[in-house]
Write a protein that holds these residues in place. Sequence first.
Motif, PDB file in Angstrom:
ATOM      1  N   GLN A 123      70.425  34.329   4.210  1.00  0.00           N
ATOM      2  CA  GLN A 123      69.655  34.629   3.001  1.00  0.00           C
ATOM      3  C   GLN A 123      68.316  33.919   3.207  1.00  0.00           C
ATOM      4  OE1 GLN A 123      71.255  33.442  -0.947  1.00  0.00           O
ATOM      5  NE2 GLN A 123      71.108  35.623  -1.384  1.00  0.00           N
ATOM      6  N   ARG A 124      67.218  34.678   3.155  1.00  0.00           N
ATOM      7  CA  ARG A 124      65.884  34.131   3.451  1.00  0.00           C
ATOM      8  C   ARG A 124      65.056  34.114   2.162  1.00  0.00           C
ATOM      9  NH1 ARG A 124      63.962  36.157   8.734  1.00  0.00           N
ATOM     10  NH2 ARG A 124      64.981  34.227   9.389  1.00  0.00           N
ATOM     11  N   TRP A 125      64.677  32.901   1.753  1.00  0.00           N
ATOM     12  CA  TRP A 125      63.920  32.682   0.530  1.00  0.00           C
ATOM     13  C   TRP A 125      62.456  32.388   0.844  1.00  0.00           C
ATOM     14  CZ3 TRP A 125      66.451  32.557  -4.278  1.00  0.00           C
ATOM     15  CH2 TRP A 125      67.848  32.519  -4.222  1.00  0.00           C
ATOM     16  N   SER A 126      61.565  32.920   0.022  1.00  0.00           N
ATOM     17  CA  SER A 126      60.146  32.586   0.069  1.00  0.00           C
ATOM     18  C   SER A 126      59.710  32.370  -1.384  1.00  0.00           C
ATOM     19  CB  SER A 126      59.349  33.727   0.709  1.00  0.00           C
ATOM     20  OG  SER A 126      57.978  33.401   0.748  1.00  0.00           O
ATOM     21  N   LEU A 127      59.482  31.107  -1.751  1.00  0.00           N
ATOM     22  CA  LEU A 127      59.173  30.765  -3.136  1.00  0.00           C
ATOM     23  C   LEU A 127      57.834  30.052  -3.242  1.00  0.00           C
ATOM     24  CD1 LEU A 127      62.675  29.406  -4.226  1.00  0.00           C
ATOM     25  CD2 LEU A 127      61.678  31.635  -4.791  1.00  0.00           C
ATOM     26  N   ARG A 128      57.115  30.341  -4.310  1.00  0.00           N
ATOM     27  CA  ARG A 128      55.844  29.677  -4.601  1.00  0.00           C
ATOM     28  C   ARG A 128      55.953  28.960  -5.938  1.00  0.00           C
ATOM     29  NH1 ARG A 128      55.239  34.603  -3.730  1.00  0.00           N
ATOM     30  NH2 ARG A 128      54.538  35.168  -5.815  1.00  0.00           N
ATOM     31  N   ALA A 129      55.434  27.748  -5.984  1.00  0.00           N
ATOM     32  CA  ALA A 129      55.339  27.010  -7.240  1.00  0.00           C
ATOM     33  C   ALA A 129      54.088  27.485  -7.961  1.00  0.00           C
ATOM     34  CB  ALA A 129      55.270  25.515  -6.966  1.00  0.00           C
ATOM     35  N   GLY A 130      54.212  27.776  -9.257  1.00  0.00           N
ATOM     36  CA  GLY A 130      53.083  28.273 -10.030  1.00  0.00           C
ATOM     37  C   GLY A 130      52.723  27.334 -11.160  1.00  0.00           C
ATOM     38  N   GLY A 182      52.434  25.744 -14.797  1.00  0.00           N
ATOM     39  CA  GLY A 182      53.398  25.522 -15.864  1.00  0.00           C
ATOM     40  C   GLY A 182      54.827  25.358 -15.396  1.00  0.00           C
ATOM     41  N   GLY A 183      55.026  24.906 -14.152  1.00  0.00           N
ATOM     42  CA  GLY A 183      56.371  24.663 -13.645  1.00  0.00           C
ATOM     43  C   GLY A 183      57.166  25.920 -13.330  1.00  0.00           C
ATOM     44  N   THR A 184      56.480  27.015 -13.032  1.00  0.00           N
ATOM     45  CA  THR A 184      57.161  28.267 -12.721  1.00  0.00           C
ATOM     46  C   THR A 184      57.348  28.433 -11.213  1.00  0.00           C
ATOM     47  OG1 THR A 184      55.090  29.520 -12.626  1.00  0.00           O
ATOM     48  CG2 THR A 184      56.232  29.411 -14.769  1.00  0.00           C
ATOM     49  N   TYR A 185      58.272  29.318 -10.861  1.00  0.00           N
ATOM     50  CA  TYR A 185      58.484  29.724  -9.467  1.00  0.00           C
ATOM     51  C   TYR A 185      58.478  31.249  -9.407  1.00  0.00           C
ATOM     52  CZ  TYR A 185      59.913  25.004  -8.196  1.00  0.00           C
ATOM     53  OH  TYR A 185      59.933  23.659  -7.966  1.00  0.00           O
ATOM     54  N   ALA A 186      57.979  31.783  -8.295  1.00  0.00           N
ATOM     55  CA  ALA A 186      58.011  33.218  -8.037  1.00  0.00           C
ATOM     56  C   ALA A 186      58.133  33.408  -6.535  1.00  0.00           C
ATOM     57  CB  ALA A 186      56.753  33.902  -8.555  1.00  0.00           C
ATOM     58  N   GLY A 187      58.714  34.518  -6.132  1.00  0.00           N
ATOM     59  CA  GLY A 187      58.836  34.790  -4.713  1.00  0.00           C
ATOM     60  C   GLY A 187      59.829  35.898  -4.455  1.00  0.00           C
ATOM     61  N   THR A 188      60.463  35.822  -3.280  1.00  0.00           N
ATOM     62  CA  THR A 188      61.430  36.843  -2.884  1.00  0.00           C
ATOM     63  C   THR A 188      62.622  36.193  -2.191  1.00  0.00           C
ATOM     64  OG1 THR A 188      60.365  37.196  -0.735  1.00  0.00           O
ATOM     65  CG2 THR A 188      59.665  38.646  -2.547  1.00  0.00           C
ATOM     66  N   VAL A 189      63.712  36.950  -2.152  1.00  0.00           N
ATOM     67  CA  VAL A 189      64.876  36.584  -1.357  1.00  0.00           C
ATOM     68  C   VAL A 189      65.361  37.848  -0.653  1.00  0.00           C
ATOM     69  CG1 VAL A 189      66.510  36.854  -3.294  1.00  0.00           C
ATOM     70  CG2 VAL A 189      67.124  35.420  -1.329  1.00  0.00           C
ATOM     71  N   ARG A 190      65.700  37.700   0.621  1.00  0.00           N
ATOM     72  CA  ARG A 190      66.276  38.799   1.417  1.00  0.00           C
ATOM     73  C   ARG A 190      67.660  38.345   1.854  1.00  0.00           C
ATOM     74  NH1 ARG A 190      62.795  41.214   5.915  1.00  0.00           N
ATOM     75  NH2 ARG A 190      64.207  42.923   5.455  1.00  0.00           N
ATOM     76  N   THR A 191      68.639  39.222   1.715  1.00  0.00           N
ATOM     77  CA  THR A 191      70.031  38.860   1.960  1.00  0.00           C
ATOM     78  C   THR A 191      70.653  39.795   2.983  1.00  0.00           C
ATOM     79  OG1 THR A 191      70.178  38.093  -0.326  1.00  0.00           O
ATOM     80  CG2 THR A 191      72.250  38.470   0.822  1.00  0.00           C
ATOM     81  N   ALA A 192      71.366  39.212   3.956  1.00  0.00           N
ATOM     82  CA  ALA A 192      72.074  40.023   4.949  1.00  0.00           C
ATOM     83  C   ALA A 192      73.344  40.595   4.334  1.00  0.00           C
ATOM     84  CB  ALA A 192      72.420  39.177   6.171  1.00  0.00           C
ATOM     85  N   GLY A 193      73.548  41.883   4.548  1.00  0.00           N
ATOM     86  CA  GLY A 193      74.744  42.557   4.054  1.00  0.00           C
ATOM     87  C   GLY A 193      75.899  42.417   5.028  1.00  0.00           C
ATOM     88  N   ASP A 194      76.948  43.200   4.792  1.00  0.00           N
ATOM     89  CA  ASP A 194      78.135  43.114   5.647  1.00  0.00           C
ATOM     90  C   ASP A 194      77.857  43.565   7.071  1.00  0.00           C
ATOM     91  OD1 ASP A 194      77.902  45.806   5.074  1.00  0.00           O
ATOM     92  OD2 ASP A 194      79.952  46.033   4.328  1.00  0.00           O
ATOM     93  N   ASP A 195      76.748  44.299   7.279  1.00  0.00           N
ATOM     94  CA  ASP A 195      76.360  44.712   8.624  1.00  0.00           C
ATOM     95  C   ASP A 195      75.466  43.689   9.315  1.00  0.00           C
ATOM     96  OD1 ASP A 195      74.026  44.980   7.181  1.00  0.00           O
ATOM     97  OD2 ASP A 195      73.760  47.126   7.612  1.00  0.00           O
ATOM     98  N   GLY A 196      75.128  42.589   8.615  1.00  0.00           N
ATOM     99  CA  GLY A 196      74.283  41.540   9.183  1.00  0.00           C
ATOM    100  C   GLY A 196      72.796  41.793   9.039  1.00  0.00           C
ATOM    101  N   GLU A 197      72.407  42.981   8.576  1.00  0.00           N
ATOM    102  CA  GLU A 197      70.988  43.321   8.425  1.00  0.00           C
ATOM    103  C   GLU A 197      70.457  42.825   7.089  1.00  0.00           C
ATOM    104  OE1 GLU A 197      69.051  44.837  10.787  1.00  0.00           O
ATOM    105  OE2 GLU A 197      70.825  44.606  12.062  1.00  0.00           O
ATOM    106  N   LEU A 198      69.199  42.334   7.095  1.00  0.00           N
ATOM    107  CA  LEU A 198      68.573  41.887   5.860  1.00  0.00           C
ATOM    108  C   LEU A 198      68.227  43.077   4.974  1.00  0.00           C
ATOM    109  CD1 LEU A 198      66.190  39.067   7.113  1.00  0.00           C
ATOM    110  CD2 LEU A 198      68.222  38.804   5.695  1.00  0.00           C
TER     111      LEU A 198
END
Length: 168
Positions: A71-78, A80-96
């Motif tokens: 699971q690959r996370w990319s987060l930015r602090a914004g 007022g204490g906020t976070y935004a970004g993305t997450v990519r997750t490998a499925g049962d086939d191993g692909e993100l």
Amino acid sequence: MALTACTGPVPAPDGPFALEAFFAGASRSEGEVRTALVLTERITASFAGASTENGLELDEIFHFPQGDRLQRWSLRAGAGGTYAGTVRTAGDDGELRAPANVTGYKTADGAVLDYDGYAPGGSDRLLHFRHWMTTQGDGTVLNRVRISKFGLPIAGARVVFSKVPPTG
């Protein structure tokens, strides 16, 4: 372990916990996931994170009997204490899978992250994840996760994150 209710911690922009600081370097997690209040499974993961100018790049490797899943996370602090970004997750086939948008915020003693994404090693079924992270007195972070579909809870997880001491 009960599934967590819909209410949760309130935003605290000046909360002392910072995801980008805690997850920089190596860390690990241990815990359990309970599906539909019936099946309980132990889970473990290892993390490799790097602080960036405004956030965090984090690889989370889940260790399953059938193989590891990323699971690959990319987060930015914004503001007022906020976070935004993305997450990519490998499925049962191993692909993100495609990136899922993540939003979140600091609390008085941790952070909350929300996103619609995929279970590590799971199918292409889109689920909602809510992570409630709370710092503990021993330096660990308790993460309670509510997993839902159409607003109905279908699973929950309780894991503890801990830092891995540097070697050498």
